[in-house]
Structure formats: C-alpha cells, structure tokens
Design a protein around this motif. Structure first.
Motif, PDB file in Angstrom:
ATOM      1  N   HIS A   8       0.833  -1.202   0.000  1.00  0.00           N
ATOM      2  CA  HIS A   8       0.000   0.000   0.000  1.00  0.00           C
ATOM      3  C   HIS A   8       0.872   1.258   0.000  1.00  0.00           C
ATOM      4  O   HIS A   8       1.911   1.303   0.657  1.00  0.00           O
ATOM      5  CB  HIS A   8      -0.915   0.022   1.226  1.00  0.00           C
ATOM      6  CG  HIS A   8      -1.966  -1.031   1.201  1.00  0.00           C
ATOM      7  ND1 HIS A   8      -3.182  -0.869   0.560  1.00  0.00           N
ATOM      8  CD2 HIS A   8      -1.994  -2.289   1.724  1.00  0.00           C
ATOM      9  CE1 HIS A   8      -3.902  -1.959   0.689  1.00  0.00           C
ATOM     10  NE2 HIS A   8      -3.200  -2.845   1.390  1.00  0.00           N
ATOM     11  N   CYS A  10       0.715   5.832  -0.149  1.00  0.00           N
ATOM     12  CA  CYS A  10      -0.025   6.937   0.466  1.00  0.00           C
ATOM     13  C   CYS A  10      -1.326   7.248  -0.284  1.00  0.00           C
ATOM     14  O   CYS A  10      -2.111   8.097   0.160  1.00  0.00           O
ATOM     15  CB  CYS A  10       0.846   8.190   0.545  1.00  0.00           C
ATOM     16  SG  CYS A  10       1.553   8.708  -1.037  1.00  0.00           S
ATOM     17  N   SER A  12      -3.550   5.030  -0.487  1.00  0.00           N
ATOM     18  CA  SER A  12      -4.515   4.368   0.391  1.00  0.00           C
ATOM     19  C   SER A  12      -4.745   5.281   1.585  1.00  0.00           C
ATOM     20  O   SER A  12      -3.796   5.863   2.123  1.00  0.00           O
ATOM     21  CB  SER A  12      -3.984   3.014   0.882  1.00  0.00           C
ATOM     22  OG  SER A  12      -4.191   1.994  -0.062  1.00  0.00           O
ATOM     23  N   SER A  15      -2.508   4.630   4.764  1.00  0.00           N
ATOM     24  CA  SER A  15      -1.070   4.468   4.595  1.00  0.00           C
ATOM     25  C   SER A  15      -0.419   5.826   4.364  1.00  0.00           C
ATOM     26  O   SER A  15      -1.049   6.752   3.834  1.00  0.00           O
ATOM     27  CB  SER A  15      -0.770   3.557   3.399  1.00  0.00           C
ATOM     28  OG  SER A  15       0.612   3.540   3.098  1.00  0.00           O
ATOM     29  N   ASP A  38      -3.465  -0.394  -3.663  1.00  0.00           N
ATOM     30  CA  ASP A  38      -4.158   0.518  -2.758  1.00  0.00           C
ATOM     31  C   ASP A  38      -5.655   0.211  -2.724  1.00  0.00           C
ATOM     32  O   ASP A  38      -6.202  -0.403  -3.638  1.00  0.00           O
ATOM     33  CB  ASP A  38      -3.927   1.971  -3.191  1.00  0.00           C
ATOM     34  CG  ASP A  38      -2.495   2.412  -2.936  1.00  0.00           C
ATOM     35  OD1 ASP A  38      -1.949   2.056  -1.878  1.00  0.00           O
ATOM     36  OD2 ASP A  38      -1.926   3.104  -3.792  1.00  0.00           O
ATOM     37  N   SER A 160       1.979  -4.276   3.398  1.00  0.00           N
ATOM     38  CA  SER A 160       2.640  -3.176   4.097  1.00  0.00           C
ATOM     39  C   SER A 160       1.913  -1.860   3.874  1.00  0.00           C
ATOM     40  O   SER A 160       1.456  -1.556   2.776  1.00  0.00           O
ATOM     41  CB  SER A 160       4.097  -3.037   3.628  1.00  0.00           C
ATOM     42  OG  SER A 160       4.130  -2.745   2.241  1.00  0.00           O
ATOM     43  N   HIS A 161       1.824  -1.093   4.949  1.00  0.00           N
ATOM     44  CA  HIS A 161       1.290   0.262   4.905  1.00  0.00           C
ATOM     45  C   HIS A 161       2.378   1.272   5.263  1.00  0.00           C
ATOM     46  O   HIS A 161       2.124   2.479   5.290  1.00  0.00           O
ATOM     47  CB  HIS A 161       0.111   0.400   5.871  1.00  0.00           C
ATOM     48  CG  HIS A 161      -1.122  -0.329   5.430  1.00  0.00           C
ATOM     49  ND1 HIS A 161      -1.192  -1.705   5.354  1.00  0.00           N
ATOM     50  CD2 HIS A 161      -2.338   0.121   5.019  1.00  0.00           C
ATOM     51  CE1 HIS A 161      -2.394  -2.064   4.932  1.00  0.00           C
ATOM     52  NE2 HIS A 161      -3.111  -0.979   4.734  1.00  0.00           N
ATOM     53  N   GLU A 162       3.560   0.765   5.560  1.00  0.00           N
ATOM     54  CA  GLU A 162       4.732   1.588   5.813  1.00  0.00           C
ATOM     55  C   GLU A 162       5.884   1.050   4.977  1.00  0.00           C
ATOM     56  O   GLU A 162       6.072  -0.159   4.867  1.00  0.00           O
ATOM     57  CB  GLU A 162       5.097   1.577   7.296  1.00  0.00           C
ATOM     58  CG  GLU A 162       3.990   2.136   8.181  1.00  0.00           C
ATOM     59  CD  GLU A 162       4.417   2.215   9.641  1.00  0.00           C
ATOM     60  OE1 GLU A 162       5.478   2.809   9.913  1.00  0.00           O
ATOM     61  OE2 GLU A 162       3.693   1.673  10.492  1.00  0.00           O
ATOM     62  N   GLN A 207      -0.021   1.302  12.266  1.00  0.00           N
ATOM     63  CA  GLN A 207      -0.791   1.493  11.043  1.00  0.00           C
ATOM     64  C   GLN A 207      -2.279   1.578  11.346  1.00  0.00           C
ATOM     65  O   GLN A 207      -3.005   2.385  10.760  1.00  0.00           O
ATOM     66  CB  GLN A 207      -0.504   0.358  10.065  1.00  0.00           C
ATOM     67  CG  GLN A 207      -1.253   0.491   8.737  1.00  0.00           C
ATOM     68  CD  GLN A 207      -2.613  -0.178   8.766  1.00  0.00           C
ATOM     69  OE1 GLN A 207      -2.728  -1.305   9.238  1.00  0.00           O
ATOM     70  NE2 GLN A 207      -3.633   0.489   8.256  1.00  0.00           N
TER      71      GLN A 207
END
Length: 223
Positions: A8, A10, A12, A15, A38, A160-162, A207
């Motif tokens: 993911h 930004c 999203s 995120s 996303d 992952s969101h980071e 997150q």
C-alpha cells in the motif's frame, strides 16, 4: 525472483508510504519488484510505476488495486482501469478479467481485514497464503489449507502500509523475464512460492492507529 504482491502507498487512506520510499526499501530489502494494491484506487500503482521509470529504479512495479467487493477484499494485478467497489466477488472478478488482470484473494480468513471468508468457487489465479500483517498463524494456515485442497497457487505479500515493511513477506516467482506480463503469466501458471515473516506487532498497531486517525480527520472535515 522475489516480489511483494501486496503493498500500500499513500494513495490508500490508511497508509503514509511515499512511492520513492517504497522503491528505496524494496531494493534495500532484496526485492526484484512489487505490486501496489491501494484500497479502491489505481492511482498509487500508476504513480509508483512512473516514479520507477523517472528515477531509473531497477524495481519492476506492477500496478494493482485492492478492491472492496460486497463480501471482502480482492487483489487485482495488472489493472489499467478503475474497478468500482461494492460489486459482488463474481462481478469484481469479471471486471478484472475484462482487463486481462490477475486475480488473487488476500487474507481470505482474516476477518478484521475484510477477508472474503472463502475461496471455493471463485475464478481466481492464486490465494495469498502468507500475509505479514496476520498477528496470529490461524488465518494464514487456513488460507494455505484451502489453496492446497483446491490446487490453487499460493503467494505471499507484506500488506505493508509503511515503506520499511515492504518485502516482509514476498512471493518467489519463476518468470522468464523481468517484465509485468512475464511475472503475471508465471502467477497464472502457478510458478510461485510464498516466503518471509510476520510484521512486528508495533508496526501493525501503528498502522491501525494511523488509519483510525485518518478516518477521524475525514469525519471532522465533513462535519
């Protein structure tokens, strides 16, 4: 080759991962490429694909999307046009097929992440049998069992969101060439194997907090 098929950016709402940071960490973490998926938007995948070209990155970026169907989330890889959320899983998959895209069911048995809850009877290419953000082993074990029973290919993704967590889980893919079409064909043929490990709980909690804060911010803005 190693690919993270569930990332993911930004784009999203839950995120903050910038495309440049994703590209950097993907390379640092030993990936050959990744798919940006996303929530209900293809913009992040397209933006990251363009940034890879602009910066001369060796990462192969696959534009994708995580579509919110009426029963749960569905990953579509190699997407070119928006797929509206809220359709039935069958309708969502039909839309994906019209684009020649690959369809994967992510975290099917993870209720807290809108897992679809089943796999049988769906026209899909693979099951995400290893999702890094599953805090317990149960959802991944059930996904793996379902894939084995149905003879479906298995893949892995960090969800992952980071940016730091890109590649935490991944898919080993035996593709002939480092191109989007070759990689997607390899998935269709089942030349895949999930690998990697779980995301540290601290990242998952952070997150989730970010997601709730973003939702609160939108609510306040509306009011």
């Amino acid at each position: 080759m190693k690919f993270d098929l569930h990332v993911h950016s930004c784009y999203s709402k839950d995120s903050n991962a910038d495309p440049d940071d994703i590209l950097e960490h993907a390379a640092r973490n030993g990936l050959h490429g990744f798919a940006i998926c996303d929530h209900d938007t293809i913009e992040g995948g397209i933006a990251c694909f363009k940034r890879a070209q602009e910066t001369g990155s060796k990462q192969l970026v696959i534009p994708g999307v995580e579509v919110s169907s009426s029963k749960g989330h569905i990953l579509v890889l190699g997407v070119r046009e928006h797929i509206e959320p809220g359709l039935t899983p069958e309708e969502t998959i039909k839309k994906a097929r019209q684009q020649g895209a690959v369809v994967i069911i992510p975290h099917p048995f993870k209720v807290t992440s809108h897992g679809i809850g089943y796999v049988h009877g769906l026209d899909i290419d693979a099951v995400e049998a290893l999702n890094s953000r599953c805090i317990t082993d149960g959802p991944n074990n059930k996904a793996r069992k379902a894939a084995l029973e149905l003879g479906l290919p298995m893949v892995g993704g960090s969800d992952s969101h980071e940016a730091e967590m890109v590649g935490r889980s991944y898919t080993e893919i035996e593709a002939d060439h480092l191109t989007i079409e070759s990689v997607l064909d390899a998935i269709r043929k089942g030349n895949t194997r999930p690998g990697g490990s779980k995301t540290p709980v601290s990242f998952v909690v952070r997150q989730m907090f970010l997601g709730h804060m973003n939702k609160l911010g939108r609510f306040i803005g509306i009011r």
